[in-house]
Write an enzyme that holds these catalytic residues in place. Sequence first.
Site, PDB file in Angstrom:
ATOM      1  N   LYS A  27      43.733  37.454  35.275  1.00 39.84           N
ATOM      2  CA  LYS A  27      42.643  36.552  35.698  1.00 39.84           C
ATOM      3  C   LYS A  27      41.472  37.160  36.207  1.00 39.84           C
ATOM      4  O   LYS A  27      40.454  36.890  36.171  1.00 39.84           O
ATOM      5  CB  LYS A  27      42.964  35.574  37.021  1.00 39.84           C
ATOM      6  CG  LYS A  27      41.871  35.131  37.720  1.00 39.84           C
ATOM      7  CD  LYS A  27      42.181  34.537  39.147  1.00 39.84           C
ATOM      8  CE  LYS A  27      41.031  34.393  39.942  1.00 39.84           C
ATOM      9  NZ  LYS A  27      40.711  35.612  40.649  1.00 39.84           N
ATOM     10  N   ASN A  28      41.795  38.724  36.887  1.00 38.35           N
ATOM     11  CA  ASN A  28      40.507  39.334  37.085  1.00 38.35           C
ATOM     12  C   ASN A  28      40.058  40.496  36.204  1.00 38.35           C
ATOM     13  O   ASN A  28      39.061  41.195  36.428  1.00 38.35           O
ATOM     14  CB  ASN A  28      40.722  40.266  38.485  1.00 38.35           C
ATOM     15  CG  ASN A  28      40.900  39.138  39.659  1.00 38.35           C
ATOM     16  OD1 ASN A  28      40.587  38.088  39.625  1.00 38.35           O
ATOM     17  ND2 ASN A  28      41.448  39.621  40.881  1.00 38.35           N
ATOM     18  N   CYS A 125      37.351  31.846  46.059  1.00 41.01           N
ATOM     19  CA  CYS A 125      38.154  31.640  47.196  1.00 41.01           C
ATOM     20  C   CYS A 125      37.328  31.979  48.757  1.00 41.01           C
ATOM     21  O   CYS A 125      36.639  32.858  48.565  1.00 41.01           O
ATOM     22  CB  CYS A 125      39.351  32.501  47.278  1.00 41.01           C
ATOM     23  SG  CYS A 125      40.502  31.838  46.111  1.00 41.01           S
ATOM     24  N   ARG A 130      31.872  36.500  51.604  1.00 39.15           N
ATOM     25  CA  ARG A 130      31.772  36.998  50.327  1.00 39.15           C
ATOM     26  C   ARG A 130      30.285  36.856  49.635  1.00 39.15           C
ATOM     27  O   ARG A 130      29.871  36.266  48.829  1.00 39.15           O
ATOM     28  CB  ARG A 130      32.305  36.270  49.113  1.00 39.15           C
ATOM     29  CG  ARG A 130      33.903  36.044  49.661  1.00 39.15           C
ATOM     30  CD  ARG A 130      34.773  35.304  48.569  1.00 39.15           C
ATOM     31  NE  ARG A 130      35.014  36.313  47.789  1.00 39.15           N
ATOM     32  CZ  ARG A 130      35.841  36.122  46.575  1.00 39.15           C
ATOM     33  NH1 ARG A 130      36.451  35.151  46.560  1.00 39.15           N
ATOM     34  NH2 ARG A 130      36.162  37.086  45.779  1.00 39.15           N
ATOM     35  N   ASP A 315      44.856  40.588  47.217  1.00 36.90           N
ATOM     36  CA  ASP A 315      45.514  39.287  46.658  1.00 36.90           C
ATOM     37  C   ASP A 315      46.998  39.324  46.764  1.00 36.90           C
ATOM     38  O   ASP A 315      47.628  38.450  46.498  1.00 36.90           O
ATOM     39  CB  ASP A 315      44.967  39.215  45.293  1.00 36.90           C
ATOM     40  CG  ASP A 315      43.428  39.088  45.262  1.00 36.90           C
ATOM     41  OD1 ASP A 315      42.787  39.137  46.075  1.00 36.90           O
ATOM     42  OD2 ASP A 315      42.955  39.191  44.107  1.00 36.90           O
ATOM     43  N   ARG A 423      43.429  27.600  38.937  1.00 41.46           N
ATOM     44  CA  ARG A 423      42.393  28.526  38.713  1.00 41.46           C
ATOM     45  C   ARG A 423      43.009  29.777  38.263  1.00 41.46           C
ATOM     46  O   ARG A 423      42.304  30.957  37.577  1.00 41.46           O
ATOM     47  CB  ARG A 423      41.684  29.173  40.087  1.00 41.46           C
ATOM     48  CG  ARG A 423      40.582  28.066  40.472  1.00 41.46           C
ATOM     49  CD  ARG A 423      39.812  29.058  41.315  1.00 41.46           C
ATOM     50  NE  ARG A 423      39.378  30.333  41.315  1.00 41.46           N
ATOM     51  CZ  ARG A 423      39.228  31.279  42.177  1.00 41.46           C
ATOM     52  NH1 ARG A 423      39.453  30.923  43.458  1.00 41.46           N
ATOM     53  NH2 ARG A 423      38.675  32.550  41.634  1.00 41.46           N
TER      54      ARG A 423
HETATM   55  C1  LIG Z   1      37.359  37.703  39.956  1.00 39.49           C
HETATM   56  C2  LIG Z   1      37.656  38.512  40.851  1.00 39.49           C
HETATM   57  O1  LIG Z   1      38.145  39.846  40.182  1.00 39.49           O
HETATM   58  N1  LIG Z   1      38.064  38.672  42.002  1.00 39.49           N
HETATM   59  C3  LIG Z   1      38.863  39.788  42.698  1.00 39.49           C
HETATM   60  C4  LIG Z   1      37.379  40.533  43.213  1.00 39.49           C
HETATM   61  O2  LIG Z   1      36.540  39.810  44.010  1.00 39.49           O
HETATM   62  P1  LIG Z   1      35.225  40.215  44.354  1.00 39.49           P
HETATM   63  O3  LIG Z   1      34.608  41.120  43.262  1.00 39.49           O
HETATM   64  O4  LIG Z   1      34.445  39.228  44.786  1.00 39.49           O
HETATM   65  O5  LIG Z   1      35.648  41.201  45.533  1.00 39.49           O
HETATM   66  P2  LIG Z   1      34.720  42.615  45.962  1.00 39.49           P
HETATM   67  O6  LIG Z   1      35.388  43.717  45.670  1.00 39.49           O
HETATM   68  O7  LIG Z   1      33.285  42.595  45.350  1.00 39.49           O
HETATM   69  O8  LIG Z   1      34.620  42.194  47.643  1.00 39.49           O
HETATM   70  C5  LIG Z   1      34.996  43.435  48.566  1.00 39.49           C
HETATM   71  C6  LIG Z   1      34.483  43.227  49.880  1.00 39.49           C
HETATM   72  O9  LIG Z   1      32.975  43.934  49.512  1.00 39.49           O
HETATM   73  C7  LIG Z   1      32.039  42.821  50.239  1.00 39.49           C
HETATM   74  N2  LIG Z   1      31.104  42.639  49.223  1.00 39.49           N
HETATM   75  C8  LIG Z   1      31.283  42.428  47.891  1.00 39.49           C
HETATM   76  C9  LIG Z   1      30.010  42.336  47.281  1.00 39.49           C
HETATM   77  C10 LIG Z   1      28.660  42.359  47.794  1.00 39.49           C
HETATM   78  O10 LIG Z   1      27.425  42.122  47.122  1.00 39.49           O
HETATM   79  N3  LIG Z   1      28.488  42.619  49.187  1.00 39.49           N
HETATM   80  C11 LIG Z   1      29.765  42.552  49.977  1.00 39.49           C
HETATM   81  O11 LIG Z   1      29.725  42.820  51.180  1.00 39.49           O
HETATM   82  C12 LIG Z   1      33.059  41.567  50.124  1.00 39.49           C
HETATM   83  O12 LIG Z   1      32.726  40.488  51.095  1.00 39.49           O
HETATM   84  C13 LIG Z   1      34.504  41.941  50.463  1.00 39.49           C
HETATM   85  O13 LIG Z   1      34.614  42.159  51.904  1.00 39.49           O
HETATM   86  O14 LIG Z   1      38.030  41.773  43.998  1.00 39.49           O
HETATM   87  C14 LIG Z   1      38.785  41.270  45.141  1.00 39.49           C
HETATM   88  C15 LIG Z   1      39.306  42.586  45.859  1.00 39.49           C
HETATM   89  O15 LIG Z   1      40.220  43.299  44.972  1.00 39.49           O
HETATM   90  C16 LIG Z   1      40.001  40.494  44.736  1.00 39.49           C
HETATM   91  O16 LIG Z   1      40.399  39.995  46.098  1.00 39.49           O
HETATM   92  C17 LIG Z   1      39.414  39.194  43.959  1.00 39.49           C
HETATM   93  O17 LIG Z   1      40.696  38.492  43.458  1.00 39.49           O
HETATM   94  C1  LIG Z   2      40.367  36.078  45.597  1.00 39.23           C
HETATM   95  C2  LIG Z   2      40.766  35.840  44.345  1.00 39.23           C
HETATM   96  O1  LIG Z   2      39.868  35.389  43.475  1.00 39.23           O
HETATM   97  P1  LIG Z   2      38.180  35.075  43.320  1.00 39.23           P
HETATM   98  O2  LIG Z   2      37.611  36.361  43.555  1.00 39.23           O
HETATM   99  O3  LIG Z   2      38.329  34.590  41.964  1.00 39.23           O
HETATM  100  O4  LIG Z   2      37.776  34.118  44.451  1.00 39.23           O
HETATM  101  C3  LIG Z   2      41.957  35.977  44.153  1.00 39.23           C
HETATM  102  O5  LIG Z   2      42.213  36.097  42.637  1.00 39.23           O
HETATM  103  O6  LIG Z   2      42.866  35.930  44.815  1.00 39.23           O
END
Ligand SMILES: CC(=O)N[C@H]1[C@@H](OP(=O)(O)OP(=O)(O)OC[C@H]2O[C@@H](n3ccc(=O)[nH]c3=O)[C@H](O)[C@@H]2O)O[C@H](CO)[C@@H](O)[C@@H]1O
Ligand SMILES: C=C(OP(=O)(O)O)C(=O)O
Length: 442
Positions: A27-28, A125, A130, A315, A423
Amino acid sequence: MTVTTDDVLLVHGGTPLEGEIRVRGAKNLVPKAMVAALLGSEPSRLRNVPDIRDVRVVRGLLQLHGVTVRGGEEEAELVLDPSHVESANVADIDAHAGSSRIPILFCGPLLHRLGHAFIPGLGGCDIGGRPIDFHFDVLRKFGATIEKRPEGQYLEAPQRLRGTKIQLPFPSVGATEQVLLTAVLAEGVTELSNAAVEPEIEDLICVLQKMGAMISMDTDRTIRITGVDRLGGYNHRALPDRLEAASWACAALATEGSVYVRGASQREMMTFLNTYRKVGGQFEIDDHGIRFWHPGGPLKAIALETDVHPGFQTDWQQPLVVALTQASGLSIVHETVYESRLGFTEALNQMGAHIQLYRECLGGTPCRFGQRNFLHSAVVSGPTKLQGADLVIPDLRGGFSYLIAALAAQGTSRVHGIELINRGYENFMEKLPALGAKVELP
Ligand SMILES: CC(=O)N[C@H]1[C@@H](OP(=O)(O)OP(=O)(O)OC[C@H]2O[C@@H](n3ccc(=O)[nH]c3=O)[C@H](O)[C@@H]2O)O[C@H](CO)[C@@H](O)[C@@H]1O
Ligand SMILES: C=C(OP(=O)(O)O)C(=O)O
């Protein structure tokens, strides 16, 4: 949360899960590889694509932008043809607001192709604030302008985007992907430090390299991208979903069962497998998948800290916590990636678990959340007998964790909001009965 009766699953617990299921592409990764197709000037073929909602959402978004998406010759294959992106008449993008987190990754490809992009509000989620500040900081560094409008963000590239030096404040998966998808067609070299290096990111880099991109990865979280003028298509088999595989592994453990996960791959799951073994779960790896099982006897309490790759993936945390309610002694869980990813434990306590949340960092490493009043550490005391309950699914992994808890519990649970699980878990409604779970729609 609005709950409808047709979104409820009755779970009659107490039966070990036994049998075999298959996981497909991650999914990711899959939705991001689909976005990458937008950068090419020729069609791309993506194989091992799961039938999950996040894929359907991105398919809809791509079609809206003029990409033709159709099934390929193989089962679970998509062919994505971006030849008509420039002439697409984009309408109704707002309908995609709140559907997933992926729309933010359309920025770079659309800026390169059209010179502008509109990004509706994001979904994903609800496990923390986020924010998307890193994404916008990065895009500005490439030369984009961003205007916040009530219905979303409007971006423009007044001229060709230029490569740049970027240091992420935290190794964010999404922001790293943003840089990759933007830098590959930008002018000159981009150097990204403190990048995320999750297996899904490496796989996205493989996709981009197949398209003609120039990307190198150092061992110190630095990624260098030399922009090129044109990218072609790709032919790629998506890496397997290590998150779904681990969820089924935890379900086997919590229900004292045995599940063969066809498609699961050791390389991306090494950290999970070590932890699974520490808890007392057993596994056997062959060329096609991994069998996970509870060997009988007590499980062991552990100390667990989530982290960016190669640490223990956040996750994986929620499903494993359910299994830890069945371990003897005190387990400590320190969630360092999302500030609010332990709220789902309240419902487990209503089922009979003993889980206490703390604001302090209970792990060995102080994290960003320690001083900020978030309940991000947990002490799980076990083993506890779980009883069926009425459960409302809060998020994707929390939702699957509630299914695991309901399957491990005595009695019947009503699990509300199961649509959310679609999802990220392909055909889970067929997989559950195939493993002997006693589930029914009311
Ligand atoms: C669709 C997808 O691939 N989702 C994954 C992706 O989410 P996603 O890419 O949203 O997660 P991030 O690695 O960006 O987030 C990690 C941390 O960085 C912070 N942050 C991120 C971006 C930003 O602009 N500012 C900021 O502060 C977030 O709040 C969080 O605390 O990676 C996460 C961490 O492995 C996984 O749990 C999710 O399943
Ligand atoms: C946090 C997750 O996904 P998303 O970033 O798509 O919300 C997840 O796959 O557990």
